[in-house]
Design an enzyme around this catalytic site. Sequence first.
Site, short mmCIF file in Angstrom:
data_model
loop_
_atom_site.label_atom_id
_atom_site.label_comp_id
_atom_site.label_asym_id
_atom_site.label_seq_id
_atom_site.Cartn_x
_atom_site.Cartn_y
_atom_site.Cartn_z
N GLU A 1 0.88 -1.18 0.00
CA GLU A 1 0.00 0.00 0.00
C GLU A 1 0.90 1.22 0.00
O GLU A 1 1.71 1.40 0.93
CB GLU A 1 -0.93 0.03 1.22
CG GLU A 1 -1.90 1.22 1.13
CD GLU A 1 -2.73 1.48 2.39
OE1 GLU A 1 -2.58 0.74 3.39
OE2 GLU A 1 -3.52 2.44 2.37
N ASP B 1 -1.91 12.10 -2.36
CA ASP B 1 -1.94 13.56 -2.48
C ASP B 1 -2.16 13.89 -3.95
O ASP B 1 -1.41 13.40 -4.81
CB ASP B 1 -0.60 14.15 -2.00
CG ASP B 1 -0.38 13.91 -0.51
OD1 ASP B 1 -1.38 13.88 0.23
OD2 ASP B 1 0.78 13.75 -0.08
C1 LIG Z 1 -3.75 12.08 1.61
S1 LIG Z 1 -2.77 11.01 2.57
C2 LIG Z 1 -3.66 9.46 2.49
C3 LIG Z 1 -3.26 8.52 3.56
C4 LIG Z 1 -4.03 7.17 3.58
N1 LIG Z 1 -3.78 6.42 2.36
C5 LIG Z 1 -5.50 7.39 3.76
O1 LIG Z 1 -6.26 7.19 2.79
O2 LIG Z 1 -5.91 7.76 4.88
C6 LIG Z 1 -1.39 10.70 1.49
C7 LIG Z 1 -0.25 9.97 2.19
O3 LIG Z 1 0.75 9.70 1.24
C8 LIG Z 1 2.03 9.95 1.84
N2 LIG Z 1 2.94 10.26 0.72
C9 LIG Z 1 2.72 11.15 -0.27
N3 LIG Z 1 3.74 11.15 -1.15
C10 LIG Z 1 4.63 10.23 -0.69
C11 LIG Z 1 5.89 9.77 -1.15
N4 LIG Z 1 6.42 10.25 -2.28
N5 LIG Z 1 6.54 8.82 -0.43
C12 LIG Z 1 5.99 8.34 0.71
N6 LIG Z 1 4.79 8.73 1.20
C13 LIG Z 1 4.12 9.66 0.51
C14 LIG Z 1 1.80 11.09 2.80
O4 LIG Z 1 2.76 11.12 3.84
C15 LIG Z 1 0.38 10.76 3.31
O5 LIG Z 1 0.40 9.98 4.48
#
Ligand SMILES: C[S@@+](CC[C@H](N)C(=O)[O-])C[C@H]1O[C@@H](n2cnc3c(N)ncnc32)[C@H](O)[C@@H]1O
Length: 219
Positions: free
Chosen positions: A48, A122
Amino acid sequence: MKRKLARFAENETFPHMFQPKMFPPVDHTLKGKWHSDFFKNNNPIVLELGCGRGEYTVNLAEKFPAKNFVGIDWKGARLWRGAKTVQENKMQNVAFLRIMIQNILNFFSPNEVSEIWITFPDPQPQSTRERKRLTALRFLEMYKQILIPGGIIHLKTDNKGFYDFTLDVIGENKFNKIYATADLYHSDADNEILGIKTTYEKMFLEQGMKICYLKFAIS
Ligand SMILES: C[S@@+](CC[C@H](N)C(=O)[O-])C[C@H]1O[C@@H](n2cnc3c(N)ncnc32)[C@H](O)[C@@H]1O
């Protein structure tokens, strides 16, 4: 802040939490060895990406004990939640990896991964940030290198722009679109698995937003 620091400290104690140094980027000792050295079985490995608190990872792992799951995010305090649940429930088929997804090839070998979930990424809506989207071609090309042939990628997002962007990438590169809906909960998709709700999904649903879902393969 105090709570965050306590979570970071506890993260260090979890045997199923990996927080490698990312610079300089080097191959991790588990690369190519997740089956033999961590899970100690040959069950399929599911990732995931951007898992946040790891809700999808933990829920899927409970539903599919014969698969292994690795939740990946760079935010340690969020990962702590999933890792704590795994400890409390004594789950053997879950790991968490605190890395930037950009470095994923340092952590998995060709054919090591069977399936990938991308949950509420994001959206990076500005066109200048297109290459940061987790379904940009440069990311899909990395996923292709670690997925088994025909390995499935699932995307759930509230963001119609991100969904449309991904559909365009799939179309332009002639990838295999298996299922697509811009309104998951009014579709005929299987809600037993797709109905697992993450923190972000619950928030978006409360705001009355529609959930988009895409299932595709890149090889
Ligand atoms: C909008 S949140 C969604 C979190 C979770 N999937 C949810 O639906 O509750 C996006 C997550 O992606 C992580 N993230 C974004 N870009 C990333 C990257 N390049 N490498 C690691 N994590 C990343 C952020 O830290 C964040 O926790």
